[in-house]
Design a protein around this motif. Structure first.
Motif, PDB file in Angstrom:
ATOM      1  N   SER A 142       0.799  -1.298  -0.001  1.00  0.00           N
ATOM      2  CA  SER A 142       0.184  -0.005   0.226  1.00  0.00           C
ATOM      3  C   SER A 142       0.876   1.327  -0.013  1.00  0.00           C
ATOM      4  O   SER A 142       0.360   2.342  -0.503  1.00  0.00           O
ATOM      5  CB  SER A 142      -1.075  -0.034   1.351  1.00  0.00           C
ATOM      6  OG  SER A 142      -0.224   0.267   2.418  1.00  0.00           O
ATOM      7  N   LEU A 143       2.188   1.067   0.448  1.00  0.00           N
ATOM      8  CA  LEU A 143       3.081   2.300   0.619  1.00  0.00           C
ATOM      9  C   LEU A 143       3.694   2.388  -1.016  1.00  0.00           C
ATOM     10  O   LEU A 143       4.660   3.182  -1.064  1.00  0.00           O
ATOM     11  CB  LEU A 143       4.083   2.032   1.670  1.00  0.00           C
ATOM     12  CG  LEU A 143       3.453   2.377   2.739  1.00  0.00           C
ATOM     13  CD1 LEU A 143       4.412   1.727   3.973  1.00  0.00           C
ATOM     14  CD2 LEU A 143       3.008   3.847   3.146  1.00  0.00           C
ATOM     15  N   GLY A 144       3.449   1.466  -1.855  1.00  0.00           N
ATOM     16  CA  GLY A 144       4.097   1.468  -3.109  1.00  0.00           C
ATOM     17  C   GLY A 144       5.332   0.622  -3.440  1.00  0.00           C
ATOM     18  O   GLY A 144       6.083   0.456  -4.558  1.00  0.00           O
ATOM     19  N   PHE A 145       5.716  -0.382  -2.379  1.00  0.00           N
ATOM     20  CA  PHE A 145       6.768  -1.307  -2.193  1.00  0.00           C
ATOM     21  C   PHE A 145       6.262  -2.486  -3.261  1.00  0.00           C
ATOM     22  O   PHE A 145       5.173  -3.057  -3.262  1.00  0.00           O
ATOM     23  CB  PHE A 145       7.172  -1.845  -1.017  1.00  0.00           C
ATOM     24  CG  PHE A 145       8.040  -0.832  -0.339  1.00  0.00           C
ATOM     25  CD1 PHE A 145       9.321  -0.828  -0.534  1.00  0.00           C
ATOM     26  CD2 PHE A 145       7.454   0.053   0.552  1.00  0.00           C
ATOM     27  CE1 PHE A 145      10.225   0.042   0.307  1.00  0.00           C
ATOM     28  CE2 PHE A 145       8.276   1.004   1.199  1.00  0.00           C
ATOM     29  CZ  PHE A 145       9.512   0.927   1.116  1.00  0.00           C
ATOM     30  N   ILE A 146       7.048  -2.997  -3.907  1.00  0.00           N
ATOM     31  CA  ILE A 146       7.047  -4.295  -4.859  1.00  0.00           C
ATOM     32  C   ILE A 146       7.793  -5.601  -4.278  1.00  0.00           C
ATOM     33  O   ILE A 146       8.844  -5.417  -4.283  1.00  0.00           O
ATOM     34  CB  ILE A 146       7.282  -3.697  -6.272  1.00  0.00           C
ATOM     35  CG1 ILE A 146       6.594  -2.712  -6.916  1.00  0.00           C
ATOM     36  CG2 ILE A 146       7.314  -5.082  -7.225  1.00  0.00           C
ATOM     37  CD1 ILE A 146       6.817  -2.251  -8.129  1.00  0.00           C
ATOM     38  N   PRO A 147       7.027  -6.678  -3.989  1.00  0.00           N
ATOM     39  CA  PRO A 147       7.833  -7.726  -3.779  1.00  0.00           C
ATOM     40  C   PRO A 147       8.898  -8.367  -4.683  1.00  0.00           C
ATOM     41  O   PRO A 147       8.358  -8.367  -6.057  1.00  0.00           O
ATOM     42  CB  PRO A 147       6.873  -8.848  -3.586  1.00  0.00           C
ATOM     43  CG  PRO A 147       5.452  -8.154  -3.748  1.00  0.00           C
ATOM     44  CD  PRO A 147       5.632  -6.864  -4.268  1.00  0.00           C
ATOM     45  N   GLU A 148      10.114  -8.823  -4.624  1.00  0.00           N
ATOM     46  CA  GLU A 148      10.823  -9.371  -5.593  1.00  0.00           C
ATOM     47  C   GLU A 148      11.406 -10.746  -4.957  1.00  0.00           C
ATOM     48  O   GLU A 148      12.025 -10.696  -3.936  1.00  0.00           O
ATOM     49  CB  GLU A 148      12.071  -8.462  -5.564  1.00  0.00           C
ATOM     50  CG  GLU A 148      13.122  -8.902  -6.620  1.00  0.00           C
ATOM     51  CD  GLU A 148      14.292  -8.053  -6.671  1.00  0.00           C
ATOM     52  OE1 GLU A 148      15.482  -8.432  -6.395  1.00  0.00           O
ATOM     53  OE2 GLU A 148      14.052  -6.716  -6.905  1.00  0.00           O
TER      54      GLU A 148
END
Length: 204
Positions: A142-148
């Motif tokens: 929700s804060l804009g972080f993308i899983p990798e």
């Protein structure tokens, strides 16, 4: 919620600050999560420490690891960058905590938002990386972080690496001027045809 946030280098922390930071980290990451691990590490010396206070009592915390001391890295599949060197020189945010009685108040979001804003201001246009506990994935997304990458165990707790991309400026194509030009051309063509039709009419 009504809280006061401050950021200090390790050398700026008072003995009282350090005591409450380590006490809170031990309470949350060792006791509450039932995880016997070495919380205090050499990284603390080089970090910036963001502290949330309420009436002078520590209620939340995170640390910002400067790019030159960060060991987490990302890859080209997640961020847009022309410089491969930049992929391994980004700030990281870690040890994010809110004491139990202050949770569900928006404080964690406030802490992360301030930490992100500070990273952008101090380190410029660099991605920000975190090692997130997987149960918090929706919050960080929700804060804009993308899983990798794959999920992994760290001190017996499932984590996943997440990256906040560098904001990209969207280039808006100026199509309106092209549309206007096409309409004007069409109108001129119609006027030209009407003029020729009028001449032919007058000559007959």
């Amino acid at each position: 919620m009504d809280s006061e946030l401050s950021i200090k280098s390790f050398d700026e922390l008072t003995g009282v600050d350090l005591y409450h930071i380590l006490k809170a980290r031990s309470q949350v990451f060792v006791v509450e999560q039932n995880c016997a691990y070495q919380d205090m590490d050499e990284v603390d010396f080089d970090c910036l420490h963001l502290i949330a206070h309420k009436d002078e009592a520590l209620i939340g915390y995170c640390r910002i690891i400067p790019p030159e001391f960060n060991t987490l890295s990302t890859n080209l599949s997640v961020i847009t960058s022309s410089s491969h060197a930049a992929l391994n020189t980004m700030p990281a945010i870690g040890r994010v905590l809110v004491l139990p009685q202050y949770r569900s108040s928006g404080l964690a979001r406030q802490i992360m938002t301030d930490a992100i804003r500070y990273c952008r201001k101090k380190y410029g246009k660099k991605p920000i990386i975190i090692s997130a506990q997987t149960y918090l994935l929706p919050f960080y997304e929700s804060l804009g972080f993308i899983p990798e990458g794959e999920r992994y165990l760290e001190d017996g707790i499932e984590h996943i690496k997440m990256v906040l991309r560098v904001p990209q400026k969207v280039k808006v194509k100026k199509e309106s001027s092209g549309i206007v030009a096409n309409v004007l051309t069409f109108l001129l063509l119609i006027l030209g045809l009407l003029f020729i039709a009028g001449l032919i009419y007058l000559m007959t």
